[in-house]
Design a protein around this motif. Structure first.
Motif, PDB file in Angstrom:
ATOM      1  N   ARG A  70       7.662  -7.040  -3.421  1.00  0.00           N
ATOM      2  CA  ARG A  70       6.807  -8.137  -3.450  1.00  0.00           C
ATOM      3  C   ARG A  70       5.538  -7.315  -3.622  1.00  0.00           C
ATOM      4  N   ALA A  71       4.504  -7.810  -4.384  1.00  0.00           N
ATOM      5  CA  ALA A  71       3.258  -7.496  -4.603  1.00  0.00           C
ATOM      6  C   ALA A  71       2.335  -7.583  -3.237  1.00  0.00           C
ATOM      7  N   LEU A  72       1.794  -6.454  -2.845  1.00  0.00           N
ATOM      8  CA  LEU A  72       0.872  -6.641  -1.270  1.00  0.00           C
ATOM      9  C   LEU A  72      -0.404  -5.985  -1.943  1.00  0.00           C
ATOM     10  N   ALA A  73      -1.494  -6.804  -1.140  1.00  0.00           N
ATOM     11  CA  ALA A  73      -2.692  -6.505  -1.349  1.00  0.00           C
ATOM     12  C   ALA A  73      -2.951  -4.959  -0.686  1.00  0.00           C
ATOM     13  N   PRO A  74      -4.253  -4.353  -1.079  1.00  0.00           N
ATOM     14  CA  PRO A  74      -4.567  -2.939  -0.486  1.00  0.00           C
ATOM     15  C   PRO A  74      -4.566  -3.317   0.906  1.00  0.00           C
ATOM     16  N   LEU A  75      -4.167  -2.012   1.820  1.00  0.00           N
ATOM     17  CA  LEU A  75      -4.439  -2.398   3.177  1.00  0.00           C
ATOM     18  C   LEU A  75      -5.755  -1.999   3.602  1.00  0.00           C
ATOM     19  N   ARG A  76      -6.549  -3.018   4.111  1.00  0.00           N
ATOM     20  CA  ARG A  76      -7.978  -2.668   4.511  1.00  0.00           C
ATOM     21  C   ARG A  76      -8.098  -2.838   5.898  1.00  0.00           C
ATOM     22  N   ASP A  77      -7.124  -3.535   6.575  1.00  0.00           N
ATOM     23  CA  ASP A  77      -7.112  -3.877   8.037  1.00  0.00           C
ATOM     24  C   ASP A  77      -5.952  -3.420   8.725  1.00  0.00           C
ATOM     25  N   GLY A 117      -4.993  -3.941  11.841  1.00  0.00           N
ATOM     26  CA  GLY A 117      -4.764  -4.517  13.182  1.00  0.00           C
ATOM     27  C   GLY A 117      -3.320  -4.733  13.120  1.00  0.00           C
ATOM     28  N   PRO A 118      -2.967  -5.066  14.617  1.00  0.00           N
ATOM     29  CA  PRO A 118      -1.603  -5.394  14.864  1.00  0.00           C
ATOM     30  C   PRO A 118      -0.840  -6.545  13.953  1.00  0.00           C
ATOM     31  N   ASP A 119      -1.527  -7.715  13.897  1.00  0.00           N
ATOM     32  CA  ASP A 119      -0.955  -8.783  13.243  1.00  0.00           C
ATOM     33  C   ASP A 119      -0.744  -8.632  11.629  1.00  0.00           C
ATOM     34  N   VAL A 120      -1.858  -7.917  10.815  1.00  0.00           N
ATOM     35  CA  VAL A 120      -1.539  -7.608   9.754  1.00  0.00           C
ATOM     36  C   VAL A 120      -0.321  -6.487   9.392  1.00  0.00           C
ATOM     37  N   LEU A 121      -0.468  -5.671  10.328  1.00  0.00           N
ATOM     38  CA  LEU A 121       0.707  -4.611  10.208  1.00  0.00           C
ATOM     39  C   LEU A 121       1.998  -5.086  10.362  1.00  0.00           C
ATOM     40  N   ALA A 122       2.087  -5.809  11.311  1.00  0.00           N
ATOM     41  CA  ALA A 122       3.538  -6.713  11.813  1.00  0.00           C
ATOM     42  C   ALA A 122       3.778  -7.499  10.603  1.00  0.00           C
ATOM     43  N   GLU A 123       2.924  -8.086   9.895  1.00  0.00           N
ATOM     44  CA  GLU A 123       3.213  -8.839   8.752  1.00  0.00           C
ATOM     45  C   GLU A 123       4.022  -8.005   7.420  1.00  0.00           C
ATOM     46  N   ARG A 124       3.099  -6.879   7.102  1.00  0.00           N
ATOM     47  CA  ARG A 124       3.306  -5.924   6.219  1.00  0.00           C
ATOM     48  C   ARG A 124       4.690  -5.153   6.497  1.00  0.00           C
ATOM     49  N   TYR A 125       4.969  -5.004   7.720  1.00  0.00           N
ATOM     50  CA  TYR A 125       6.316  -4.245   8.104  1.00  0.00           C
ATOM     51  C   TYR A 125       7.600  -5.282   7.886  1.00  0.00           C
TER      52      TYR A 125
END
Length: 242
Positions: free
Chosen positions: A42-49, A51-59
């Motif tokens: 799945r295409a993901l945007a560049p990681l610019r943040d 933060g815990p919530d952003v990382l949890a979603e990406r994981y």
């Protein structure tokens, strides 16, 4: 000390580049699998943040991608691959990126990325990639080990605010690869200066007596020092000269 003939360094660098090209190109072409059973990620945007919530979603997104690759591998009868992917999809594993196609590429996180001094570890020819990417990396440490060069003549040329470290095992064959760069009409050949020389300007850490594939060997001095650097501690038995 015997004098070196003028022009010998550029000639050695050119010969080394030609040898590397003649070996790496056919080997890399032969090593690429014709088809690896895995879906497109799945295409993901560049990681610019970070933060815990952003990382949890990406994981979570990448964990689902790993599970999809596991199901496809199982469907193709590749049980060993499916088992390995099943382990990667465990709740304790964290992946910033995952692409199971064509042999697979991943970026795994160890520890809490939201609370840590990010470091980039660059082994062997990956050090050249790290050197090229250095100006755009917001990291605390850039660690080059077993490196044939970093695509630059010195630390200043990397244009990075990170602390640059370099280490090489006493028995690493990469020490015998000629270093330097040569400007030719059609481009530049060579991989840059030797990162463990004083002229390069990196902080040198002791890597012990290991060879080219031994830096991450459990219990080794090199692994202990890499762990100390990324955790913000001074490496043990640090060496200040090459």
């Amino acid at each position: 000390m015997a004098s070196r003939p003028r022009g010998s360094r550029p000639l050695r660098t050119l010969l080394a580049a030609l040898v590397v090209t003649s070996v790496v190109v056919p080997v890399s072409g032969a090593a690429r699998p014709a088809a690896v059973p895995a879906p497109a990620p799945r295409a993901l945007a560049p990681l610019r943040d970070a933060g815990p919530d952003v990382l949890a979603e990406r994981y979570a997104v990448n964990r689902e991608g790993i599970r999809a690759a596991e199901r496809m591998a199982e469907g193709h009868g590749d049980r060993a691959r499916a088992e390995a992917l099943r382990g990667m999809a465990g709740p304790a594993r964290q992946f910033l990126s995952f692409d199971g196609r064509d042999g697979g590429r991943t970026t795994e996180v160890f520890g809490d990325l939201a609370r840590t001094r990010i470091s980039v570890l660059c082994h062997s020819y990956a050090a050249v990639v790290c050197g090229r990417a250095a100006p755009g990396l917001d990291v605390a440490h850039l660690v080059l080990f077993g490196s044939p060069g970093a695509g630059a003549e010195n630390v200043s040329a990397l244009r990075t605010p990170a602390t640059v470290w370099a280490g090489r095992g006493d028995d690493d064959w990469i020490a015998h690869v000629p270093h330097g760069e040569l400007q030719l009409p059609f481009g530049t050949v060579g991989l840059g200066a030797d990162p463990v020389t004083p002229e390069f300007g990196a902080r040198i850490f002791a890597a012990g007596p290991g060879g080219h594939s031994d830096y991450l060997k459990p219990g080794s001095l090199s692994l202990r020092n890499l762990a100390r650097i990324v955790s913000g501690q001074a490496p043990s038995e640090e060496r200040r000269d090459a």
